[in-house]
Design a protein around this motif. Structure first.
Motif, short mmCIF file in Angstrom:
data_model
loop_
_atom_site.label_atom_id
_atom_site.label_comp_id
_atom_site.label_asym_id
_atom_site.label_seq_id
_atom_site.Cartn_x
_atom_site.Cartn_y
_atom_site.Cartn_z
N VAL A 40 4.21 -8.70 -28.08
CA VAL A 40 4.77 -9.98 -27.60
C VAL A 40 6.29 -9.93 -27.62
CG1 VAL A 40 5.02 -12.44 -28.16
CG2 VAL A 40 2.76 -11.38 -28.21
N MET A 41 6.85 -9.32 -28.67
CA MET A 41 8.30 -9.19 -28.77
C MET A 41 8.84 -8.31 -27.64
SD MET A 41 10.41 -8.26 -32.23
CE MET A 41 9.89 -6.55 -32.32
N LEU A 42 8.14 -7.21 -27.37
CA LEU A 42 8.55 -6.32 -26.28
C LEU A 42 8.42 -7.03 -24.93
CD1 LEU A 42 9.41 -3.41 -25.40
CD2 LEU A 42 6.97 -2.90 -25.18
N TYR A 43 7.34 -7.78 -24.76
CA TYR A 43 7.11 -8.53 -23.53
C TYR A 43 8.27 -9.49 -23.26
CZ TYR A 43 4.86 -12.01 -20.44
OH TYR A 43 4.56 -12.88 -19.41
N ASN A 44 8.71 -10.21 -24.29
CA ASN A 44 9.82 -11.16 -24.14
C ASN A 44 11.12 -10.45 -23.78
OD1 ASN A 44 8.27 -13.44 -24.69
ND2 ASN A 44 8.54 -13.24 -26.89
N LYS A 45 11.34 -9.29 -24.39
CA LYS A 45 12.55 -8.51 -24.09
C LYS A 45 12.53 -8.02 -22.64
CE LYS A 45 13.19 -6.78 -28.84
NZ LYS A 45 14.45 -7.40 -29.25
N VAL A 46 11.36 -7.55 -22.20
CA VAL A 46 11.24 -7.05 -20.81
C VAL A 46 11.43 -8.20 -19.81
CG1 VAL A 46 9.64 -6.02 -19.14
CG2 VAL A 46 9.90 -4.98 -21.39
N CYS A 47 10.91 -9.39 -20.15
CA CYS A 47 11.14 -10.56 -19.29
C CYS A 47 12.65 -10.82 -19.14
CB CYS A 47 10.46 -11.79 -19.87
SG CYS A 47 8.68 -11.82 -19.63
N ASP A 48 13.38 -10.72 -20.26
CA ASP A 48 14.84 -10.92 -20.23
C ASP A 48 15.52 -9.86 -19.36
OD1 ASP A 48 14.69 -13.12 -21.86
OD2 ASP A 48 15.17 -12.05 -23.71
N ILE A 49 15.03 -8.61 -19.46
CA ILE A 49 15.62 -7.52 -18.66
C ILE A 49 15.40 -7.80 -17.18
CG2 ILE A 49 15.47 -5.05 -18.08
CD1 ILE A 49 14.60 -4.59 -21.06
#
Length: 207
Positions: A147-156
């Motif tokens: 979930v943390m990675l998913y949120n970071k990728v959304c930001d990218i």
């Protein structure tokens, strides 16, 4: 790198990134590229048939740590490039391509399989993942990291749409960005990513 990512976002919001020395900023970007590269092709769907469940979990944790570190490096680099009034020297083509390469790979190989069962196949070509691998993927710790990675990728993805409005990219890079922006609409359970993808596709269409 996590702190650097959040601090760079603050500096960007304050609009003072351009006050930093261009030479030092470019050096930081080159260091970030090495960190992006480190996790850009790491598969998080390992399936070591001879390993115990504990060993497999340890491997996954180690790999997820490197993948997350690379995501933080991507975010920091993009935050620098999308800050107001930045000099042309910071728009380094190789780094932009690395960020896109990282994002595409982990959307396809890490996030889509976690959010949509259709994408949940063995990366080694063995069809559906074994029940052992499924159990490892469903652990609460793994899910929190995902979930943390998913949120970071959304930001990218969201920040890449900002970059398109600032910097002219090569046709090859635009094609890669376009496919990255369209694919999420064929994946289930990724509504936040789809919103970011709308921004990205809109930015591409206005070029």
């Amino acid at each position: 790198l996590s702190e650097l990512g959040s601090e760079s976002a603050k500096i960007k919001a304050m609009g003072i990134m351009d006050k930093l020395s261009t030479e030092k900023t470019v050096k930081v970007l080159n260091i970030l590229e090495k960190n992006i590269q480190d996790g850009s092709k790491l598969s998080t769907l390992l399936n070591h048939n001879n390993d115990t469940e504990d060993e497999e979990r340890l491997w996954r944790d180690l790999i997820m740590e490197r993948v997350t570190k690379s995501a933080d490096a991507c975010l920091t680099a993009i935050n620098i490039m999308t800050s107001p009034n930045m000099p042309k020297a910071v728009y380094i083509e190789d780094i932009i391509e690395r960020v896109i390469q990282y994002t595409k790979f982990h959307l396809q190989n890490t996030l889509y399989p976690q959010y949509d069962p259709v994408y949940r196949v063995d990366p080694h070509g063995g069809g559906v993942l074994s029940s052992k691998a499924k159990r490892a993927k469903c652990s609460t710790h793994k899910q929190r990291v995902i979930v943390m990675l998913y949120n970071k990728v959304c930001d990218i993805v969201s920040s890449l749409s900002e970059l398109l409005e600032i910097q002219l990219l090569t046709d090859t890079t635009i094609l890669q960005v376009s496919s990255m922006g369209i694919t999420p609409f064929f994946v289930e359970n990724v509504s936040e990513l789809q919103l970011c993808a709308i921004k990205l596709v809109t930015a591409v269409s206005t070029l």
